[in-house]
Design an enzyme around this catalytic site. Structure first.
Site, PDB file in Angstrom:
ATOM      1  N   GLN A 246     -47.259  17.240   2.440  1.00 50.76           N
ATOM      2  CA  GLN A 246     -47.330  16.966   3.870  1.00 50.76           C
ATOM      3  C   GLN A 246     -47.927  18.185   4.570  1.00 50.76           C
ATOM      4  OE1 GLN A 246     -46.853  14.049   5.149  1.00 50.76           O
ATOM      5  NE2 GLN A 246     -45.936  13.065   3.359  1.00 50.76           N
ATOM      6  N   PHE A 273     -45.096   5.991  -5.052  1.00 45.81           N
ATOM      7  CA  PHE A 273     -46.077   7.021  -4.679  1.00 45.81           C
ATOM      8  C   PHE A 273     -45.311   8.311  -4.363  1.00 45.81           C
ATOM      9  CE2 PHE A 273     -47.812   2.895  -3.425  1.00 45.81           C
ATOM     10  CZ  PHE A 273     -49.056   2.885  -4.052  1.00 45.81           C
ATOM     11  N   ASP A 345     -44.804   5.597   0.158  1.00 41.55           N
ATOM     12  CA  ASP A 345     -45.675   6.513   0.894  1.00 41.55           C
ATOM     13  C   ASP A 345     -47.068   6.457   0.275  1.00 41.55           C
ATOM     14  OD1 ASP A 345     -46.801   8.524   2.398  1.00 41.55           O
ATOM     15  OD2 ASP A 345     -45.712  10.154   1.432  1.00 41.55           O
ATOM     16  N   CYS A 371     -50.070   6.907   6.503  1.00 44.24           N
ATOM     17  CA  CYS A 371     -51.070   7.757   7.151  1.00 44.24           C
ATOM     18  C   CYS A 371     -52.225   6.925   7.694  1.00 44.24           C
ATOM     19  CB  CYS A 371     -51.592   8.808   6.164  1.00 44.24           C
ATOM     20  SG  CYS A 371     -52.387   8.113   4.692  1.00 44.24           S
TER      21      CYS A 371
END
Length: 415
Positions: A246, A273, A345, A371
């Site tokens: 991140q 993930f 994710d 994202c």
């Protein structure tokens, strides 16, 4: 240039890349909705832009490099405007799928908090220069007073220049990925000269001189003074060079807080993930976790961190391409001991295939970290069509002053 050669336009909205959009469409960088601007129309883009009537949301950019640097796109907009715009990007993506939900207040990472960046570093006649490329340009802008990066990363600029002096060609710049770790700088260099014995010795000496925690040249380890560990909960993990992390510690903490809330009370959790364990290892303080990831090196790092940590519950790992080979309902309900929550994710493409299987398995709670609002909204619609409720969304802006938007969302299975 005469005023007659210039085109005047009114900006109606921002596009997904953060550029202003006028009728045409005509894209104008670093402009805001409601502004009247003029410039030279080159195809669908407006260049040499002049602000004729500024927006009330226009502010003085906080960084002196902003005009020439391409690292940020939205420093000319107020924080309140950017927060509202990024929230609306997610809201509009959901609306396009016919969905709506509660939005929690956005979490924005502070200035000088980016812990990872890829620097462009070029040799020059007088030495070397490190920085970011200008907007849509091959020109490198030096960034000694960058307001985006952690101070530790700014301290890496002269180190990157030294690496270029040792191993860059005059033809192309190095791409130096710098990550701040608990032990110091973790540096991965690409586009350099072939690594021969002489260069290896020189690079190892530079690494020792500048106290680089780890230096990797292309895919070859050159030096490691000490493992460049990252802390994930009670565990300390040494990720492979260039592995995903991140972008900011504050953004990671905000996403993790959402994940912990969504999975609270679950005794068995699947983390899809999983990367190097950003979520798996903190979750293991209260639950058994099965971490699934496509890259074995990241899972090896996760597993090593778990084995050295104290007080964590069982964490198992599996290497699997979840795009081509998603976990099936029988994998998610092994021997009748179903996972009580899932964390997912995925990359920007989303997780269409895996979401379909989660829905079939009827995993009670899903913490979705995304994202990409568009692929998230597509996957959200699939879950809702299968009987899930989208309880809330938390937008997390850890790519401050950029057009990039992240989020964490809670899905629960309706009775």
């Amino acid at each position: 240039m005469t005023d007659a050669a210039r085109t005047t336009a009114t900006i109606s909205r921002l596009g997904h890349q953060g550029d202003g959009v006028a009728d045409g469409p005509l894209f104008s960088p670093r402009t805001l909705p409601g502004e009247t601007v003029s410039g030279i129309a080159e195809g669908s883009r407006l260049t040499n832009v002049r602000i004729e009537t500024p927006s009330e949301h226009r502010v003085q950019p906080p960084c002196r490099h902003y005009k020439s640097c391409g690292g940020c796109q939205l420093q000319h907009a107020s924080d309140a405007f950017v927060a509202a715009w990024k929230t609306d990007v997610v809201r509009n993506a959901l609306s396009a799928q016919g969905l709506a939900t509660e939005f929690r207040p956005i979490h924005t990472s502070p200035p000088q908090s980016r812990r990872r960046a890829t620097l462009a570093v070029r040799r020059t006649k007088k030495g070397a220069m490190a920085g970011f490329h200008g907007q849509a340009s091959d020109v490198i802008t030096e960034i000694p007073d960058c307001q985006l990066l952690e101070p530790a990363l700014l301290a890496a600029l002269p180190v990157a220049e030294a690496l270029a002096m040792a191993g860059a060609s005059r033809k192309a710049p190095l791409a130096v990925t710098v990550t701040a770790s608990d032990a110091g700088l973790d540096m991965l260099v690409r586009n350099g000269k072939p690594l021969d014995g002489r260069l290896r010795i020189e690079l190892a000496q530079l690494a020792e001189q500048h106290r680089i925690a780890r230096l990797t040249w292309e895919d070859e380890p050159v030096a490691m003074e000490q493992p460049p560990v990252q802390s994930f909960g009670a565990a300390r993990v040494c990720p492979p060079p260039g592995a995903f992390l991140q972008a900011t510690r504050e953004g990671e903490a905000a996403l993790l807080a959402g994940v912990l809330e969504i999975t609270r009370g679950a005794k068995r959790i699947v983390d899809l993930f999983a990367g190097c364990g950003t979520f798996s290892l903190p979750l293991a303080q209260a639950a058994e976790v099965h971490a699934v990831e496509g890259e074995r090196g990241m899972l090896d790092a996760l597993d090593a961190g778990w084995r050295k940590a104290k007080g964590l519950k069982k964490v198992t790992t599996a290497t699997r391409d979840l795009f081509r080979n998603p976990l099936l309902p029988e994998d998610l309900n092994p021997f009748g001991a179903a996972f009580e929550a899932a964390v997912i994710d995925p990359p920007r493409a989303g997780a269409e295939a895996q979401i379909a299987q989660l829905a079939k398995a009827r995993t009670p709670a899903v913490a979705y970290v995304s994202c990409n609002p568009v692929s998230f909204a597509r996957d959200a619609k699939a879950l809702i069509s299968a009987g899930y409720c989208l309880d809330w969304v938390q937008v997390v802006d850890q790519f401050r002053w950029s057009a990039h938007t992240e989020l964490v969302a809670q899905f629960t299975l309706e009775d």
